[in-house]
Design a protein around this motif. Structure first.
Motif, PDB file in Angstrom:
ATOM      1  N   VAL A  85       0.959  -1.152  -0.006  1.00  0.00           N
ATOM      2  CA  VAL A  85      -0.097  -0.154  -0.002  1.00  0.00           C
ATOM      3  C   VAL A  85       0.885   1.173  -0.031  1.00  0.00           C
ATOM      4  N   ILE A  88       1.522   2.879  -3.491  1.00  0.00           N
ATOM      5  CA  ILE A  88       0.378   3.141  -4.553  1.00  0.00           C
ATOM      6  C   ILE A  88       0.027   4.715  -4.897  1.00  0.00           C
ATOM      7  N   HIS A  89       0.721   5.651  -4.178  1.00  0.00           N
ATOM      8  CA  HIS A  89       0.763   7.140  -4.453  1.00  0.00           C
ATOM      9  C   HIS A  89       1.933   7.479  -5.085  1.00  0.00           C
ATOM     10  N   SER A  91       3.263   5.863  -8.065  1.00  0.00           N
ATOM     11  CA  SER A  91       3.097   5.330  -9.528  1.00  0.00           C
ATOM     12  C   SER A  91       3.160   6.314 -10.694  1.00  0.00           C
ATOM     13  N   GLN A  98      -2.869   2.822 -13.117  1.00  0.00           N
ATOM     14  CA  GLN A  98      -2.681   2.760 -11.725  1.00  0.00           C
ATOM     15  C   GLN A  98      -3.685   2.357 -10.704  1.00  0.00           C
ATOM     16  N   LEU A  99      -4.789   2.748 -11.175  1.00  0.00           N
ATOM     17  CA  LEU A  99      -6.147   2.314 -10.425  1.00  0.00           C
ATOM     18  C   LEU A  99      -6.497   0.818 -10.340  1.00  0.00           C
ATOM     19  N   SER A 101      -4.118  -1.340 -10.722  1.00  0.00           N
ATOM     20  CA  SER A 101      -3.122  -1.927  -9.806  1.00  0.00           C
ATOM     21  C   SER A 101      -3.491  -1.482  -8.330  1.00  0.00           C
ATOM     22  N   THR A 102      -4.055  -0.455  -7.881  1.00  0.00           N
ATOM     23  CA  THR A 102      -4.125   0.061  -6.650  1.00  0.00           C
ATOM     24  C   THR A 102      -5.504  -1.023  -6.078  1.00  0.00           C
ATOM     25  N   LEU A 106      -5.036  -3.011  -2.620  1.00  0.00           N
ATOM     26  CA  LEU A 106      -5.811  -2.462  -1.265  1.00  0.00           C
ATOM     27  C   LEU A 106      -6.684  -3.818  -1.091  1.00  0.00           C
ATOM     28  N   SER A 145      -6.597   5.515   2.181  1.00  0.00           N
ATOM     29  CA  SER A 145      -5.789   5.300   0.955  1.00  0.00           C
ATOM     30  C   SER A 145      -6.415   5.043  -0.176  1.00  0.00           C
ATOM     31  N   ALA A 146      -7.262   4.189  -0.201  1.00  0.00           N
ATOM     32  CA  ALA A 146      -8.375   4.180  -1.176  1.00  0.00           C
ATOM     33  C   ALA A 146      -9.367   5.256  -1.540  1.00  0.00           C
ATOM     34  N   VAL A 149      -6.919   7.778  -3.562  1.00  0.00           N
ATOM     35  CA  VAL A 149      -6.687   7.514  -4.822  1.00  0.00           C
ATOM     36  C   VAL A 149      -7.758   7.732  -5.957  1.00  0.00           C
TER      37      VAL A 149
END
Length: 209
Positions: A85, A88-89, A91, A98-99, A101-102, A106, A145-146, A149
């Motif tokens: 985690v 994720i910010h 990338s 990116q999303l 993968s995120t 998550l 975090s979710a 993003v």
């Protein structure tokens, strides 16, 4: 003397005169200019704080599991999934890549939190009340975090929807990703609810003792 008074009164009325109602309505309806640079800076600062919290919580989690007798390979697996985690910010990939993968990262982190809780039934030496607090805080960071993003995604979708020349396929793709992000956030929040309930239960039991 009278003419001076009249002129003063006239100037006062002119200076305080309000614009026509139609103009007032237009001004009220005009959206405030969004300072996107400020928003991006605030989101960057939030991401840094979440990273710091994640590192601290992961360290506490590893210590808790190690001292409770959980095998090192299981602890390492949990640690690896949670610490993913962290990146994720950072990338440099496209927003869509990116999303996607995120979403995976998550979702795996949330599963790691749930799996860690199952160890309470297997390793009796675990400090369960402390573990409950750690997992509650950790899942809260995952949810935040979710949410973070998701913000640029929603801005991008809003921009495309307001642009008559926007690529319809690009918009459709992002809307599909948005549904996946929403599902992932719903799952993460459900886990957060459960971790929070468990934390409250164990905290109450400790006070009762």
């Amino acid at each position: 003397m009278t003419s001076n008074k009249r002129s003063d009164k006239s100037s006062t009325n002119t200076s305080t005169r309000l614009p026509p109602k139609s103009q007032q309505r237009k001004q009220a309806d005009k959206p405030a200019k969004v300072n996107i640079k400020k928003i991006l800076m605030e989101e960057k600062d939030t991401a840094e704080r979440l990273k710091e919290n994640l590192e601290s919580l992961t360290e506490r989690l590893v210590q808790n599991l190690d001292s409770g007798g959980v095998p090192s390979e299981l602890v390492g697996e949990i640690q690896r999934k949670v610490l993913l985690v962290h990146g994720i910010h950072d990338s440099n990939a496209s927003l869509t890549e990116q999303l996607r993968s995120t979403i995976v990262i998550l979702s795996e982190a949330t599963k790691a939190v749930e799996k860690t809780w199952s160890y309470c039934h297997c390793y009796t030496s675990l400090d369960v009340p402390n573990l409950a607090n750690i997992l509650d805080e950790l899942q809260s960071v995952i949810c935040k975090s979710a949410s973070l993003v998701n913000k640029p995604l929603q801005r991008k979708i809003a921009n495309l929807q307001s642009d008559p020349k926007a690529d319809a396929d690009a918009l459709k793709e992002l809307e599909g990703v948005s549904v996946q992000v929403s599902d992932m956030m719903t799952s993460a929040k459900a886990t957060l609810y459960m971790t929070h309930v468990r934390m409250l239960v164990y905290n109450q039991e400790e006070k009762a003792e």
